[in-house]
Write an enzyme that holds these catalytic residues in place. Structure first.
Site, PDB file in Angstrom:
ATOM      1  N   GLY A 137       0.826  -1.198   0.000  1.00 13.40           N
ATOM      2  CA  GLY A 137       0.000   0.000   0.000  1.00 13.40           C
ATOM      3  C   GLY A 137       0.860   1.246   0.000  1.00 13.40           C
ATOM      4  O   GLY A 137       2.015   1.225  -0.423  1.00 13.40           O
ATOM      5  N   SER A 138       0.312   2.318   0.503  1.00  9.49           N
ATOM      6  CA  SER A 138       1.000   3.605   0.484  1.00  9.49           C
ATOM      7  C   SER A 138       2.002   3.706   1.629  1.00  9.49           C
ATOM      8  O   SER A 138       1.860   3.045   2.658  1.00  9.49           O
ATOM      9  CB  SER A 138      -0.021   4.736   0.610  1.00  9.49           C
ATOM     10  N   GLY A 150       1.736   2.341   5.393  1.00  5.06           N
ATOM     11  CA  GLY A 150       2.818   1.454   5.817  1.00  5.06           C
ATOM     12  C   GLY A 150       3.438   1.900   7.125  1.00  5.06           C
ATOM     13  O   GLY A 150       3.769   1.073   7.991  1.00  5.06           O
ATOM     14  N   GLU A 210       5.704  -3.439   1.072  1.00  2.84           N
ATOM     15  CA  GLU A 210       5.901  -3.128  -0.342  1.00  2.84           C
ATOM     16  C   GLU A 210       5.058  -1.894  -0.610  1.00  2.84           C
ATOM     17  O   GLU A 210       3.833  -1.955  -0.649  1.00  2.84           O
ATOM     18  CB  GLU A 210       5.476  -4.308  -1.211  1.00  2.84           C
TER      19      GLU A 210
END
Length: 487
Positions: free
Chosen positions: A237-238, A242, A259
């Site tokens: 995600g963003s 994160g 990621e």
């Protein structure tokens, strides 16, 4: 997949259950019309999913399966994905707006490739094996040792909306291959497609509790991440979310693999054949409407080639067919929500106000008022430090900037907080030499040759922590135990 897409449910301990939380409305981004209403999981149901995964790992049927059996089940899951290819591609077009022209690769072929690699990895074990003898040691007495690589435990696998099956294959594929159990948390924007995938997990014959599925508001993700029964979190995600995931996991000291985003450079070296580089470069930031973390959205071009590059890019972008994702002629579908489109339009408005030029696109396509469409867009006239050249938009928007020499191109390529992906166009030897100077988890040369299942994905900086896929990604799902005894 024997149920209507309008009856997606959570999957807990081998049973499909109707959520007891607030309803989530799925909107077709190509039409703006409602497709389904699905109740979210309630806190007690989230807790039940975590508990089921814990039981499966600690002593359930899943924990007693060996590597060969785990590999067999993963191959069976890959088989089922291939068997249901057309259904999954149509569902992705309906729920996510992915054109059927690109949907097979994104939502079936890549996941199958990853699952089959993990199936083989399960059977043979990680590099150096599940058990690795160490040389004899003689201090202070002669002794022998071995390293045991054991599954990390219960894994929370949290996936984003843009490629939920591919992300699930990377996360639960690696976790299951290692022997972990999983709680899959999908984006509320990808409930139907992820549920369809988990129905295939069920059909493949995975024991109860090995894979569980929940979804809902942020509180659902919070509940899974904070649960003490969860040993590891794998999130896509963003960077903003994160960072929150890391904070939530910290009190229980979970392992976290992230990621995250990208603002990846696409460097055109002097002497590059623009007729080859321009179309491929344009597709790299427009495919899936730019909703891809690895999209190379910052193109750096020699000053001498800049005008020609922009002109050629404009011609190609105007030729792309925008429209119905269910049409095989469509290349560019809609963005996921109207809110996201408005957010992207805000980036473009601020760039214009700061002096940027938009020679191509920048608006909403005529005749497509019902969906959440945005034209393929090219932005020029901005410095590398501009917001639109630094922040991830997740949209079909590319920035083109000139450079004076190779050293400046390297500085510009690296002058961003992300470091996920990059591409270099030019003579192979020169492009490889340039690629060595880029800080990035992945660098392709002249467009690369497709995603490899045996190669890792991820990057440093705001692009994340750890890796997914390949040997490095597989090893994330293990703990290492040292055993030693005197002789």
């Amino acid at each position: 997949m024997t149920t209507s897409i309008s009856t997606a449910e959570a999957y807990v301990d081998g049973r499909w259950i109707t959520g007891a939380g607030e309803p989530i409305t799925t909107i077709n981004p190509a039409t703006g019309r409602q497709v389904a209403v699905t109740p979210a999981a309630a806190p007690a149901q989230v807790g039940a999913a975590v508990a089921a995964a814990r039981r499966a790992f600690d002593g359930g049927e899943w924990s007693r399966l060996g590597p060969a059996d785990r590999g067999r089940l993963l191959h069976r899951l890959a088989d089922l994905l291939e068997e249901h290819r057309d259904e999954l591609v149509r569902l992705a077009a309906t729920e996510l707006g992915t054109p059927v022209s690109s949907g097979p690769v994104q939502h079936v072929d890549l996941p199958v490739k990853y699952l089959r690699w993990f199936a083989a990895a399960a059977a043979q074990g990680p590099r150096d094996g599940y058990e690795q003898p160490l040389p004899l040691d003689h201090d202070p007495v002669t002794n022998s040792s071995m390293l045991l690589r054991e599954p990390a435990g219960v894994v929370a696998a949290i996936v984003a909306y843009n490629a939920p099956i591919t992300m699930s294959a990377l996360k639960i594929g690696g976790a299951l291959a290692a022997g972990c159990s999983t709680v899959l948390v999908t984006s509320p924007k990808a409930i139907l497609l992820t549920s369809a995938f988990v129905r295939l997990v069920e059909q493949a014959g995975f024991p109860r509790g090995a894979v569980n599925l929940v979804f809902g508001p942020p509180e659902v993700t919070t509940g899974v991440v904070q649960a003490p029964e969860v040993d590891m979190v794998s999130f896509t995600g963003s960077p903003a979310v994160g960072s929150i995931i890391m904070t939530l996991a910290a009190p229980t000291l979970k392992k976290v693999v992230l990621e995250l985003g990208g603002k990846s450079p696409n460097i055109v070296l002097p002497g590059t054949d623009l007729s080859r580089a321009v179309p491929a470069s344009a597709l790299r930031f427009t495919r899936n409407s730019g909703q891809a973390c690895g999209a190379t959205t910052r193109t750096l071009v020699p000053q001498a080639d800049f005008d020609e590059y922009v002109e050629r890019s404009g011609q190609f972008l105007r030729s792309l067919t925008v429209g119905d994702p269910l049409s095989h002629d469509t290349v560019l579908g809609p963005l996921i929500t109207d809110e996201h489109r408005v957010d992207v339009e805000g980036f473009l408005a601020r760039a214009r106000a700061a002096g940027a030029q938009i020679p191509v696109g920048g608006g909403r396509p005529a005749g497509l008022e019902d969906g959440f469409y945005l034209e393929a867009t090219l932005v020029t006239g901005v410095p590398n430090t501009a917001e639109i050249a630094q922040e991830e938009l997740f949209a079909p928007v590319g920035v083109v900037m000139p450079y004076a020499d190779i050293d400046e191109a390297v500085r510009m390529a690296n002058d961003v907080k992300y470091a996920l992906n990059a591409n270099v166009w030019g003579p192979t030897a020169e492009a490889i030499a340039f690629g060595r100077r880029i800080r990035s988890g992945t660098v392709t040369v002249n467009g690369g040759a497709g995603m490899r299942a045996d190669a890792p994905w991820g990057g440093p900086g705001y692009s994340g922590i750890g890796r997914e896929g390949g040997e490095e990604g597989f090893r994330e799902f293990f703990e290492v135990k040292h055993m030693q005894w005197p002789l």
